[in-house]
Design a protein around this motif. Structure first.
Motif, PDB file in Angstrom:
ATOM      1  N   ILE A   1     -37.911 -84.134  51.421  1.00  0.00           N
ATOM      2  CA  ILE A   1     -37.006 -83.714  52.500  1.00  0.00           C
ATOM      3  C   ILE A   1     -37.492 -82.409  53.115  1.00  0.00           C
ATOM      4  O   ILE A   1     -37.436 -82.221  54.337  1.00  0.00           O
ATOM      5  CB  ILE A   1     -35.562 -83.582  51.972  1.00  0.00           C
ATOM      6  N   MET A   2     -37.976 -81.491  52.289  1.00  0.00           N
ATOM      7  CA  MET A   2     -38.531 -80.244  52.810  1.00  0.00           C
ATOM      8  C   MET A   2     -39.726 -80.515  53.718  1.00  0.00           C
ATOM      9  O   MET A   2     -39.895 -79.869  54.758  1.00  0.00           O
ATOM     10  CB  MET A   2     -38.926 -79.320  51.658  1.00  0.00           C
TER      11      MET A   2
ATOM     12  N   GLY B   1     -31.534 -87.743  49.906  1.00  0.00           N
ATOM     13  CA  GLY B   1     -31.686 -88.807  50.887  1.00  0.00           C
ATOM     14  C   GLY B   1     -32.819 -88.517  51.847  1.00  0.00           C
ATOM     15  O   GLY B   1     -33.015 -87.371  52.262  1.00  0.00           O
ATOM     16  N   VAL B   2     -33.593 -89.554  52.194  1.00  0.00           N
ATOM     17  CA  VAL B   2     -34.728 -89.395  53.104  1.00  0.00           C
ATOM     18  C   VAL B   2     -34.528 -90.284  54.327  1.00  0.00           C
ATOM     19  O   VAL B   2     -33.816 -91.288  54.278  1.00  0.00           O
ATOM     20  CB  VAL B   2     -36.062 -89.743  52.408  1.00  0.00           C
ATOM     21  N   SER B   3     -35.190 -89.907  55.416  1.00  0.00           N
ATOM     22  CA  SER B   3     -35.008 -90.609  56.682  1.00  0.00           C
ATOM     23  C   SER B   3     -36.159 -90.272  57.606  1.00  0.00           C
ATOM     24  O   SER B   3     -36.879 -89.283  57.393  1.00  0.00           O
ATOM     25  CB  SER B   3     -33.677 -90.178  57.324  1.00  0.00           C
ATOM     26  N   ASP B   4     -36.326 -91.093  58.641  1.00  0.00           N
ATOM     27  CA  ASP B   4     -37.276 -90.749  59.702  1.00  0.00           C
ATOM     28  C   ASP B   4     -36.551 -90.166  60.909  1.00  0.00           C
ATOM     29  O   ASP B   4     -37.051 -90.196  62.032  1.00  0.00           O
ATOM     30  CB  ASP B   4     -38.115 -91.974  60.111  1.00  0.00           C
ATOM     31  N   VAL B   5     -35.359 -89.619  60.676  1.00  0.00           N
ATOM     32  CA  VAL B   5     -34.584 -89.017  61.754  1.00  0.00           C
ATOM     33  C   VAL B   5     -35.359 -87.867  62.393  1.00  0.00           C
ATOM     34  O   VAL B   5     -36.062 -87.115  61.713  1.00  0.00           O
ATOM     35  CB  VAL B   5     -33.220 -88.512  61.222  1.00  0.00           C
ATOM     36  N   ASN B   6     -35.230 -87.738  63.689  1.00  0.00           N
ATOM     37  CA  ASN B   6     -35.863 -86.649  64.432  1.00  0.00           C
ATOM     38  C   ASN B   6     -34.936 -85.426  64.354  1.00  0.00           C
ATOM     39  O   ASN B   6     -33.940 -85.346  65.085  1.00  0.00           O
ATOM     40  CB  ASN B   6     -36.112 -87.067  65.876  1.00  0.00           C
TER      41      ASN B   6
ATOM     42  N   SER C   1     -30.484 -93.199  50.725  1.00  0.00           N
ATOM     43  CA  SER C   1     -30.117 -92.214  49.708  1.00  0.00           C
ATOM     44  C   SER C   1     -30.578 -92.704  48.342  1.00  0.00           C
ATOM     45  O   SER C   1     -30.937 -93.870  48.172  1.00  0.00           O
ATOM     46  CB  SER C   1     -28.606 -91.984  49.693  1.00  0.00           C
ATOM     47  N   MET C   2     -30.562 -91.810  47.373  1.00  0.00           N
ATOM     48  CA  MET C   2     -30.963 -92.150  46.011  1.00  0.00           C
ATOM     49  C   MET C   2     -29.781 -91.892  45.079  1.00  0.00           C
ATOM     50  O   MET C   2     -29.726 -90.904  44.361  1.00  0.00           O
ATOM     51  CB  MET C   2     -32.185 -91.329  45.587  1.00  0.00           C
TER      52      MET C   2
END
Length: 272
Positions: A37-38, A129-134, A233-234
């Protein structure tokens, strides 16, 4: 701009991993999910992080205190004790880690960090949680509005409570109970907050997603940015396996950053 991580919960639904470490430190592809996430935030130029720890916060401290040793080649003179780093650390981050209490709720954790958050808008996210959100678009959406908080609305069926979105597609009007709306939009985190949100939090027992958010809704100050791309999410061991499979594919959807070779980075720093 700072990115703030809510990273102090017990992660009981992932107890297979969280018995020994906080959930944000559970690894995907050999790196803590919080590191992923960072890297996402750093891709958008946000490299100052505030980690709101609690449960097993020392695990987080230890990881980042030893981060350079984990990432870089090193020469150690055992006689003198001198240490020479043979290349530069490619992650130019500044990380503040706070112990906000093992039993403190999400809103209370934010309030305990108000001395770091009271001066300017900040990003806020969950550490799992990870995403390809801008992220840049989420910030821009927030800046165009008069909201005190903008959350990222994502699609996820099943076990999450759905959001009720206004006809402007930018305002949150309320929440539905978990399971009430299969396939509806949910709160995916990746918030942008003005310091005014801290005034809606009462104390350590305050759950940010409950009373403070409802107060924002009552004031018409909770906005949303709808993201139709990848989000995961995890929460459970099954979720972890899904993310591991994505990473093993070589093209995980959330890996929006690129890595420069370490020797290139070191050469650039020497020339600079």
């Amino acid at each position: 701009m700072k990115a703030v991580f809510l990273a102090g919960g017990f992660g009981t639904r992932l107890s297979e991993e969280t018995a020994v470490m906080p959930k944000p430190m559970v690894e995907i592809g050999g790196r803590p999910i919080m590191w992923h996430i960072m890297k996402m935030y750093a891709h958008f130029g946000i490299r100052e992080f505030v980690v709101l720890g609690g449960y097993k916060v020392d695990f987080i401290r230890s990881y980042f205190l030893n981060y350079r040793a984990r990432s870089c080649d090193v020469s150690i003179d055992l006689t003198s004790g001198n240490v020479e780093w043979l290349d530069a650390c490619t992650d130019d981050w500044r990380i503040t880690i706070l112990d906000t209490g093992a039993d403190t709720m999400t809103g209370g954790r934010m309030l305990r960090a108000r001395h770091l958050l009271a001066e300017a808008p900040f990003c806020l996210t969950y550490g799992d949680g990870v995403s390809d959100v801008n992220i840049g678009e989420v910030i821009a959406s927030h800046n165009r509005s008069d909201k005190w908080c903008t959350l990222t609305a994502v699609s996820q069926p099943g076990r999450y409570g759905a959001l009720r979105i206004g006809t402007d597609l930018e305002t949150v009007q309320g929440f539905s109970e978990k399971g009430a709306s299969e396939g509806g939009l949910i709160n995916g985190g990746f918030f942008v907050c003005d310091p005014m949100v801290l005034t809606q939090i009462d104390g350590d027992d305050s759950v940010f997603e409950a009373e403070p958010m409802n107060r924002l809704i009552e004031r018409n100050k909770l906005g949303c940015h709808i993201h139709t791309g990848f989000w995961q999410s995890m929460d459970t061991l099954r979720d972890k396996h899904v993310l591991e499979q994505h990473w093993a594919s070589g093209t995980p959807p959330w890996k929006i950053w690129s890595e420069a070779p370490r020797d290139t980075i070191a050469q650039w720093r020497r020339s600079a």
